[in-house]
Write a protein that holds these residues in place. Structure first.
Motif, mmCIF file in Angstrom:
data_model
loop_
_atom_site.group_PDB
_atom_site.id
_atom_site.type_symbol
_atom_site.label_atom_id
_atom_site.label_comp_id
_atom_site.label_asym_id
_atom_site.label_seq_id
_atom_site.Cartn_x
_atom_site.Cartn_y
_atom_site.Cartn_z
ATOM 1 N N ASN A 262 0.854 -1.176 0.000
ATOM 2 C CA ASN A 262 0.000 0.000 0.000
ATOM 3 C C ASN A 262 0.891 1.226 0.000
ATOM 4 N N ASN A 263 0.689 2.108 -0.974
ATOM 5 C CA ASN A 263 1.574 3.262 -1.148
ATOM 6 C C ASN A 263 1.250 4.422 -0.227
ATOM 7 N N LEU A 264 0.078 4.426 0.444
ATOM 8 C CA LEU A 264 -0.298 5.518 1.358
ATOM 9 C C LEU A 264 -0.113 6.871 0.664
ATOM 10 N N SER A 265 -0.784 7.030 -0.448
ATOM 11 C CA SER A 265 -0.580 8.229 -1.267
ATOM 12 C C SER A 265 -1.381 9.427 -0.802
ATOM 13 N N SER A 266 -2.440 9.211 -0.010
ATOM 14 C CA SER A 266 -3.281 10.333 0.401
ATOM 15 C C SER A 266 -3.808 10.102 1.805
ATOM 16 N N THR A 267 -4.298 11.182 2.412
ATOM 17 C CA THR A 267 -4.869 11.120 3.756
ATOM 18 C C THR A 267 -6.179 10.341 3.733
ATOM 19 N N GLY A 268 -6.388 9.533 4.764
ATOM 20 C CA GLY A 268 -7.639 8.807 4.864
ATOM 21 C C GLY A 268 -7.507 7.574 5.725
ATOM 22 N N SER A 269 -8.623 6.822 5.811
ATOM 23 C CA SER A 269 -8.660 5.556 6.534
ATOM 24 C C SER A 269 -8.752 4.429 5.523
ATOM 25 N N PHE A 270 -7.935 3.403 5.733
ATOM 26 C CA PHE A 270 -7.872 2.293 4.787
ATOM 27 C C PHE A 270 -7.967 0.970 5.542
ATOM 28 N N PHE A 279 -4.217 7.264 8.168
ATOM 29 C CA PHE A 279 -3.011 7.893 7.622
ATOM 30 C C PHE A 279 -3.265 9.374 7.376
ATOM 31 N N GLN A 280 -2.330 10.211 7.828
ATOM 32 C CA GLN A 280 -2.418 11.652 7.616
ATOM 33 C C GLN A 280 -1.153 12.116 6.904
ATOM 34 N N LYS A 281 -1.329 12.876 5.836
ATOM 35 C CA LYS A 281 -0.218 13.344 5.016
ATOM 36 C C LYS A 281 -0.186 14.864 5.052
ATOM 37 N N PHE A 282 0.935 15.419 5.497
ATOM 38 C CA PHE A 282 1.146 16.861 5.557
ATOM 39 C C PHE A 282 2.342 17.214 4.677
#
Length: 731
Positions: A262-270, A279-282
């Motif tokens: 999983n690349n975790l490209s954007s903020t959200g719940s997966f 996951f939170q992306k700043f």
């Protein structure tokens, strides 16, 4: 619309069971009356006897428990009682308890989501919607709020969710009759029992361990990513914070061996392998949270994205997957007449559900192996015995089996840490004193002696070099020396050190003071003081301990040191120091008076060490200690400049010049390396030396030779003493 019908105080409440979702237009009045009538015709025999408290009050006994509101995942059941007085009774006429506290199958889905989806075929404001649950409402967690898929429309479709619906997604608290009720991890209403960090209800935290750490990225041209941390199956409360320009991504592997990414490209719940991830992306950091327990092995990796370094801090609770499990009692040691039997403990792998070797459980300090239990068994007398056979205490007449060991083997290493082993067996001694081996389980009531232990853990002997002596010259280039001893862990001079790692005992030194300049005022090139030259300068020959002479300049020349004055312990050495000059025409060395050489005279006496004397304790004075235990410093650089011989002489006779060849060397392999690997600012200066000093065929008479020789001796009287310095380079 989902409804929950409540009666008055005497009638109580009517429960609609799970999935009994009724549309408003299809609900008839006679349906409600049937529900209420069915409840009123309760069999009086089903009521419990009135308690002492009920007898003192106006309440009837509690009725039987209703069916559970859910079939799985935790629901609620209720019981009613009637007020026997026409007056108001104090207290409640309904009580609740939890039920169906078993996990629902994965395909069942979320209970709140089921209640929202039940309205998909009911028009809202003339339009059909696909409704999704809105969870964790802080103001009213027990109302059924749903959101239309693909729209911002949020509607309260029912004032109350069905009993047994979780108040919050990460809590066991449940909604009952529209109110959020506290539920402990023991699934009891009103219970304050909590899970520990390992997920054990009312546990003490001993089944897991806290893991925390920090990772710092190390950029490399050949690496695009790197592993931050591996988080095993079953871990809980995972939190990672990345600060920097790089990015996190996940690799997973299930217990069945299925891999994922999983690349975790954007903020959200997966949902990754049935584990919920937040996951939170700043712009300057990323935060990863996983409540757990993880349903697969997770590997958190970092993908390089910028020139700056990144750091990752992580913390999680790792389960102790190997735990001791007590066994049942082993068979009795005797079939009759009295015997004994023991329990044991085996190491159990919680992931594979199989027994593994004990060493896996010994890995965790938190794991304490339970002590075996011992009990007597088969106490009935044997058929052949005459009457009852008394069982005597084992420690007096029949000793218990015990562990016996063989002597330790020799250590596998003489120093630096080794291992030695022995065999340990369980033996039993009979009344006659005969010892025989028996099964190990009979000795498991006591701890088995270790079969392996470390040995010779002290450090191996190491080379110890004392401080360098002063340079043998006061200007230019000379030599310096030091004593190198092999010292063991007790500080005693001994053998055992590798000759390959012995530090060198002499090296060239550079004194930055310019040597005396002749009257021509030509420039003199001298080496910088920081340059460490240990390479032999004479082409094809070893550097001589004797400093060399320059034509026409006088200097101190020390002879070789004498033997040590003692054969053991600390003694002294002496040597003769002369003032000499090299004559150019005769190519001979002439002795001069000591006062003709300027600068400090080399020492003519020094201490020496010939090893400890046998049978005596090694004790040193402070002066001897300074001699034997000097400090030294090694170069950290792998590549450095060094002189590698000289060029050919510029002249075949009458005096010429050779230039030292400077190369960049690998100090470990002694191989020539590219010059870019060495620091240019540390490149040594150009070094010249005289060569082909033999005179060319004579072109002058004897009187001319005598005249020049007289001229030279006149110059010596005015010449200052110069120790070895680079040859004057003429422009």
């Amino acid at each position: 619309m989902i409804i929950l019908v409540c009666g008055d105080q005497n009638q109580g409440a009517v429960f609609l069971r799970e999935f009994t979702l009724i549309r408003r237009e299809s609900l008839h009045d006679d349906f409600l009356s049937d529900l209420l009538n069915n409840h009123k015709t309760e069999d009086p025999s089903s009521r419990t006897a009135r308690s002492e408290e009920d007898r003192d009050s106006l309440w009837d006994a509690w009725g039987s428990w209703s069916e559970c509101s859910r079939t799985c995942g935790g629901g609620a059941s209720y019981s009613l009682r009637r007020c026997l007085s026409s007056k108001t009774c104090e207290g409640r006429n309904i009580r609740y308890r939890t039920c169906s506290n078993v996990d629902c199958p994965p395909e069942a889905g979320d209970f709140r989501a089921q209640q929202c989806s039940a309205h998909n075929d009911v028009k809202y404001q003339g339009q059909f919607y696909e409704w999704l649950p809105v969870s964790n409402d802080p103001d009213n967690p027990c109302s059924l709020k749903c959101q239309a898929r693909g729209a911002a429309l949020v509607v309260e479709l029912a004032p109350k969710v069905l009993d047994g619906t979780r108040c919050y997604t990460e809590s066991l608290d449940m909604c009952i009759s529209g109110l959020c009720q506290i539920v402990g991890c023991d699934r009891q209403l009103g219970s304050a029992v909590k899970e520990d960090n390992c997920g054990v209800c009312n546990g003490d935290g001993s089944t897991c361990r806290l893991v925390r750490g920090q990772y710092k990225s190390q950029l490399s041209e050949n690496k695009l990513d790197d592993t931050v941390v591996a988080i095993p199956y079953g871990s809980r409360h995972v939190r990672l914070v990345l600060k920097g320009p790089d990015h996190l991504y996940l690799e997973t592997k299930t217990l069945q061996g299925v891999k994922g990414e999983n690349n975790l490209s954007s903020t959200g719940s997966f949902i990754v392998d049935n584990s919920s991830i937040d996951f939170q992306k700043f712009p300057d950091k990323e935060i990863l949270r996983i409540s757990g327990p993880l349903t697969a092995d997770f590997t958190v990796k970092i993908r390089y994205a910028g020139a700056a370094d990144s750091s990752v801090q992580f913390i999680f609770y790792q389960p102790i997957i190997h735990r001791w499990r007590e066994t049942d009692f082993f068979p009795c040691s005797a079939s009759c007449g009295g015997g004994y039997q023991l329990t044991s403990a085996e190491c159990f792998d919680l992931r594979s559900n199989r027994v593994v070797a004990d060493q896996y459980c010994h890995y965790y300090p938190e794991n304490i192996k339970p002590k075996p239990k011992l009990q007597e068994c088969n106490l009935d007398p044997c058929p052949a015995s005459d009457g009852y056979k008394q069982i005597m205490p084992y420690d007096l007449y029949h000793p218990l089996p015990r562990w016996e060991s063989t002597p330790w083997t020799a250590c596998s290493s003489s120093c630096g840490g080794g291992i030695q082993s022995r065999s340990v067996s369980c033996v039993e001694e009979d009344i006659q004193g005969h010892i025989s081996p028996v099964e190990e389980w009979k000795c498991m009531y006591t701890l088995k002696m270790p079969v392996v232990q470390p040995c010779n853990i002290f450090d191996c002997p190491k080379w110890l070099a004392q401080e360098w002596s002063p340079c043998t010259v006061t200007c230019g280039q000379g030599l310096r020396y030091r004593v190198v001893l092999c010292i063991d862990h007790r500080g005693i001079h001994t053998g055992g050190c590798s000759s390959k790692t012995k530090p060198h005992i002499k090296e060239e030194c550079i004194v930055p003071t310019p040597c005396y300049k002749p009257k021509e005022k030509l420039p003199v090139e001298a080496k910088l003081p920081w340059y460490k030259q240990a390479q032999e300068l004479e082409e094809g020959a070893v550097v001589s301990e004797e400093p060399s002479l320059l034509i026409g300049f006088s200097r101190f020349i020390p002879e070789a040191w004498s033997s040590c004055s003692v054969t053991c312990g600390v003694g002294s050495q002496v040597r003769l120091v002369k003032c000499q000059v090299l004559l150019s025409f005769s190519q001979s060395v002439a002795d001069l008076p000591i006062d003709e050489c300027e600068g400090p005279k080399p020492v003519s006496q020094r201490a020496c060490y010939s090893g400890p004397c046998s049978g005596e304790a090694t004790e040193y004075t402070p002066e001897e200690t300074d001699l034997l235990y000097g400090s030294f410093q090694e170069f950290d650089e792998l590549y450095d400049w060094e002189y590698e011989g000289f060029t050919e002489c510029s002249e075949s006779c009458g005096g010429g010049v050779q230039e030292a060849v400077v190369t960049c060397l690998n100090k470990q392999t002694r191989e020539i390396a590219d010059e870019t690997l060495c620091v240019m600012s540390r490149r040594p200066p150009q070094l010249l030396k005289a060569c082909s000093l033999d005179p060319c065929p004579p072109k002058m008479g004897d009187w001319e030779m005598e005249h020049l020789q007289s001229y030279l001796w006149g110059r010596i009287a005015d010449t200052r003493c110069l120790l070895f310095s680079p040859i004057i380079k003429r422009n």
